[in-house]
Design a protein around this motif. Structure first.
Motif, PDB file in Angstrom:
ATOM      1  N   PRO A  12       0.861  -1.064  -0.156  1.00 60.77           N
ATOM      2  CA  PRO A  12       0.042   0.092  -0.059  1.00 60.77           C
ATOM      3  C   PRO A  12       0.682   1.161   0.202  1.00 60.77           C
ATOM      4  CG  PRO A  12       0.134  -0.932   2.164  1.00 60.77           C
ATOM      5  CD  PRO A  12       0.755  -1.920   1.244  1.00 60.77           C
ATOM      6  N   SER A  13       0.263   2.321  -0.516  1.00 60.32           N
ATOM      7  CA  SER A  13       0.958   3.722  -0.430  1.00 60.32           C
ATOM      8  C   SER A  13      -0.247   4.605  -0.369  1.00 60.32           C
ATOM      9  CB  SER A  13       1.619   3.793  -1.748  1.00 60.32           C
ATOM     10  OG  SER A  13       1.986   5.111  -1.917  1.00 60.32           O
ATOM     11  N   SER A  18      -1.295   4.762  -6.583  1.00 58.32           N
ATOM     12  CA  SER A  18      -1.732   3.578  -5.836  1.00 58.32           C
ATOM     13  C   SER A  18      -3.293   3.555  -5.415  1.00 58.32           C
ATOM     14  CB  SER A  18      -0.820   3.035  -4.961  1.00 58.32           C
ATOM     15  OG  SER A  18      -1.063   3.874  -3.777  1.00 58.32           O
ATOM     16  N   ILE A  19      -3.840   4.458  -5.074  1.00 49.46           N
ATOM     17  CA  ILE A  19      -5.229   4.537  -4.724  1.00 49.46           C
ATOM     18  C   ILE A  19      -6.082   4.515  -6.015  1.00 49.46           C
ATOM     19  CG2 ILE A  19      -7.074   6.193  -3.782  1.00 49.46           C
ATOM     20  CD1 ILE A  19      -4.746   7.422  -2.089  1.00 49.46           C
ATOM     21  N   HIS A  20      -5.797   5.041  -7.096  1.00 55.20           N
ATOM     22  CA  HIS A  20      -6.629   4.867  -8.412  1.00 55.20           C
ATOM     23  C   HIS A  20      -6.512   3.481  -8.404  1.00 55.20           C
ATOM     24  CE1 HIS A  20      -7.528   5.403 -12.413  1.00 55.20           C
ATOM     25  NE2 HIS A  20      -8.426   6.007 -12.017  1.00 55.20           N
ATOM     26  N   ILE A  22      -5.896   0.588  -7.135  1.00 54.98           N
ATOM     27  CA  ILE A  22      -6.743  -0.550  -6.387  1.00 54.98           C
ATOM     28  C   ILE A  22      -8.177  -0.064  -6.450  1.00 54.98           C
ATOM     29  CG2 ILE A  22      -7.474  -0.755  -4.000  1.00 54.98           C
ATOM     30  CD1 ILE A  22      -4.689  -2.010  -4.634  1.00 54.98           C
ATOM     31  N   HIS A  23      -8.709   1.186  -6.555  1.00 54.61           N
ATOM     32  CA  HIS A  23     -10.180   1.295  -6.799  1.00 54.61           C
ATOM     33  C   HIS A  23     -10.495   0.991  -8.204  1.00 54.61           C
ATOM     34  CE1 HIS A  23     -11.368   2.851  -2.786  1.00 54.61           C
ATOM     35  NE2 HIS A  23      -9.909   3.417  -2.727  1.00 54.61           N
ATOM     36  N   GLN A  24      -9.866   1.234  -9.170  1.00 51.14           N
ATOM     37  CA  GLN A  24      -9.945   0.855 -10.397  1.00 51.14           C
ATOM     38  C   GLN A  24     -10.038  -0.745 -10.576  1.00 51.14           C
ATOM     39  OE1 GLN A  24      -7.143   2.144 -13.546  1.00 51.14           O
ATOM     40  NE2 GLN A  24      -8.564   2.217 -15.013  1.00 51.14           N
ATOM     41  N   ALA A  25      -9.035  -1.329  -9.998  1.00 46.52           N
ATOM     42  CA  ALA A  25      -9.147  -2.957  -9.959  1.00 46.52           C
ATOM     43  C   ALA A  25     -10.423  -3.470  -9.328  1.00 46.52           C
ATOM     44  CB  ALA A  25      -7.712  -3.391  -9.393  1.00 46.52           C
ATOM     45  N   GLU A  26     -10.933  -2.689  -8.311  1.00 45.35           N
ATOM     46  CA  GLU A  26     -11.972  -3.287  -7.462  1.00 45.35           C
ATOM     47  C   GLU A  26     -13.107  -2.949  -8.425  1.00 45.35           C
ATOM     48  OE1 GLU A  26     -14.254  -2.421  -3.266  1.00 45.35           O
ATOM     49  OE2 GLU A  26     -13.379  -0.716  -4.307  1.00 45.35           O
ATOM     50  N   ALA A  27     -13.354  -1.870  -9.162  1.00 44.35           N
ATOM     51  CA  ALA A  27     -14.406  -1.513  -9.878  1.00 44.35           C
ATOM     52  C   ALA A  27     -14.508  -2.562 -11.248  1.00 44.35           C
ATOM     53  CB  ALA A  27     -14.312  -0.222 -10.712  1.00 44.35           C
ATOM     54  N   PHE A  28     -13.525  -3.072 -11.878  1.00 42.45           N
ATOM     55  CA  PHE A  28     -13.480  -4.103 -12.638  1.00 42.45           C
ATOM     56  C   PHE A  28     -13.932  -5.355 -12.017  1.00 42.45           C
ATOM     57  CE2 PHE A  28      -9.369  -2.139 -14.649  1.00 42.45           C
ATOM     58  CZ  PHE A  28     -10.215  -1.243 -15.489  1.00 42.45           C
ATOM     59  N   LYS A  50      -3.261  -8.591   1.355  1.00 46.67           N
ATOM     60  CA  LYS A  50      -4.636  -8.390   0.963  1.00 46.67           C
ATOM     61  C   LYS A  50      -5.181  -7.719   2.216  1.00 46.67           C
ATOM     62  CE  LYS A  50      -6.533 -10.744  -2.195  1.00 46.67           C
ATOM     63  NZ  LYS A  50      -7.344 -11.593  -3.077  1.00 46.67           N
ATOM     64  N   PHE A  51      -5.170  -7.996   3.536  1.00 45.58           N
ATOM     65  CA  PHE A  51      -5.802  -7.371   4.458  1.00 45.58           C
ATOM     66  C   PHE A  51      -5.257  -6.029   4.756  1.00 45.58           C
ATOM     67  CE2 PHE A  51      -5.339  -6.284   9.097  1.00 45.58           C
ATOM     68  CZ  PHE A  51      -6.788  -6.150   9.388  1.00 45.58           C
ATOM     69  N   ARG A  52      -3.949  -5.631   4.683  1.00 39.04           N
ATOM     70  CA  ARG A  52      -3.583  -4.638   4.848  1.00 39.04           C
ATOM     71  C   ARG A  52      -4.087  -3.659   3.675  1.00 39.04           C
ATOM     72  NH1 ARG A  52       1.668  -3.546   4.392  1.00 39.04           N
ATOM     73  NH2 ARG A  52       2.438  -5.496   3.444  1.00 39.04           N
ATOM     74  N   LEU A  53      -4.026  -4.117   2.438  1.00 42.68           N
ATOM     75  CA  LEU A  53      -4.455  -2.995   1.477  1.00 42.68           C
ATOM     76  C   LEU A  53      -6.034  -2.847   1.697  1.00 42.68           C
ATOM     77  CD1 LEU A  53      -2.925  -4.933  -1.745  1.00 42.68           C
ATOM     78  CD2 LEU A  53      -2.333  -2.779  -0.451  1.00 42.68           C
ATOM     79  N   GLU A  54      -6.761  -3.766   1.949  1.00 38.13           N
ATOM     80  CA  GLU A  54      -8.328  -3.699   2.300  1.00 38.13           C
ATOM     81  C   GLU A  54      -8.288  -2.619   3.261  1.00 38.13           C
ATOM     82  OE1 GLU A  54     -10.057  -7.837   0.906  1.00 38.13           O
ATOM     83  OE2 GLU A  54      -9.810  -7.518   3.069  1.00 38.13           O
ATOM     84  N   ARG A  55      -7.691  -2.380   4.317  1.00 32.09           N
ATOM     85  CA  ARG A  55      -7.784  -1.752   5.424  1.00 32.09           C
ATOM     86  C   ARG A  55      -7.218  -0.192   4.934  1.00 32.09           C
ATOM     87  NH1 ARG A  55      -4.263  -3.585  10.015  1.00 32.09           N
ATOM     88  NH2 ARG A  55      -2.483  -2.366   8.903  1.00 32.09           N
ATOM     89  N   ALA A  56      -6.020  -0.083   4.393  1.00 33.19           N
ATOM     90  CA  ALA A  56      -5.635   1.080   4.015  1.00 33.19           C
ATOM     91  C   ALA A  56      -6.549   1.822   2.851  1.00 33.19           C
ATOM     92  CB  ALA A  56      -4.176   0.844   3.054  1.00 33.19           C
ATOM     93  N   TYR A  57      -7.158   0.799   1.821  1.00 34.67           N
ATOM     94  CA  TYR A  57      -7.833   1.455   0.718  1.00 34.67           C
ATOM     95  C   TYR A  57      -9.556   1.462   1.132  1.00 34.67           C
ATOM     96  CZ  TYR A  57      -3.362   1.487  -1.512  1.00 34.67           C
ATOM     97  OH  TYR A  57      -1.978   1.854  -1.945  1.00 34.67           O
ATOM     98  N   GLY A  58     -10.043   0.870   2.232  1.00 32.83           N
ATOM     99  CA  GLY A  58     -11.384   0.668   2.407  1.00 32.83           C
ATOM    100  C   GLY A  58     -12.123  -0.004   1.426  1.00 32.83           C
TER     101      GLY A  58
END
Length: 179
Positions: A12-13, A18-20, A22-28, A50-58
Motif C-alpha cells: 500500500p501507499s 496506488s489509490i486509483h 486499487i479502486h479501478q481494479a475493484e471496479a473491474f 490483502k488485509f493491509r490493502l483492504e484496510r488502507a484503501y477501504g
C-alpha cells in the motif's frame, strides 16, 4: 473474463496512483472481471498484504489476485514489476486483456511479443524511455489511454506523431467531447 493489470505502484501507499489503481481494479471486479494485479509490495512478507490493502484503501479485494514483488531499493522497481508480470503472463497466466501502466512490461509484451494491450500513460518520457514510449504509441496493437486531450497534443509534440490508437479517459470523471 480475466484482466492482467500491470502497475508501477508500491502497495500500500498514499500516492494517488496506488489509490486509483486499487479502486479501478475493484471496479473491474464489480463488473465480473477477474483481475490479476502486478505491483510492488511494501514489505518482504506478503502473507497479510490483502488485509493491509483492504484496510488502507477501504475496499474488498476478494476477486483480485495479487502478484507482487518486493525489492528493498526503489531504483529498479518498474523493471522488477515488469519481469514478474512478463514471466507469469508468458508461462502461467493467460488473461483476455492486459492493461499496463508499466512502460517496460508494455514494451516487451506488445512490441517484442506482439500482444494486444491497453497502455495507460500520464507523462512524457525522456532519455531511452522516450524511445520505448514512442514505439508503444506507434504500435497498432496498443490502445493508449491518456487522461486529457492536452496530453495527446503534448505526446504528438514530443514524439512528432499522433499515437496510433488513443482513448481519453479523465480520472474519476465522465468525459464528453461536445465539439
Amino acid at each position: 473474463m480475466t484482466w492482467a493489470y500491470i502497475s508501477p505502484s508500491l502497495l500500500p501507499s498514499k500516492s494517488a496512483n496506488s489509490i486509483h489503481i486499487i479502486h479501478q481494479a475493484e471496479a473491474f471486479c464489480r463488473l465480473g472481471i477477474k483481475v490479476i494485479l502486478f505491483a510492488k509490495r511494501d514489505k518482504l512478507q506478503k502473507k497479510d498484504l490483502k488485509f493491509r490493502l483492504e484496510r488502507a484503501y477501504g475496499t474488498k479485494l476478494k476477486a483480485i489476485l495479487l502478484e507482487t514483488v518486493f525489492t528493498p531499493w526503489a531504483r529498479a522497481d518498474n523493471i522488477s514489476i515488469a519481469l514478474n508480470a512478463v514471466a507469469k503472463l508468458l508461462f502461467r497466466e493467460h488473461p483476455n486483456v492486459i492493461l499496463s501502466r508499466n512502460l517496460y512490461a508494455a514494451f516487451f509484451l506488445s512490441v517484442v511479443m506482439g500482444r494486444f494491450l491497453i497502455f495507460e500513460t500520464h507523462q512524457l518520457e525522456t532519455g531511452w524511455r522516450r524511445l520505448l514510449q514512442a514505439r508503444l504509441l506507434a504500435n497498432p496493437y496498443i490502445i493508449t489511454v491518456v487522461i486529457s486531450k492536452r496530453l495527446i497534443e503534448r505526446l504528438k509534440e514530443h514524439h512528432g506523431f499522433v499515437p496510433a490508437r488513443t482513448l481519453v479517459l479523465p480520472d474519476a470523471a465522465w468525459y464528453r467531447d461536445w465539439e
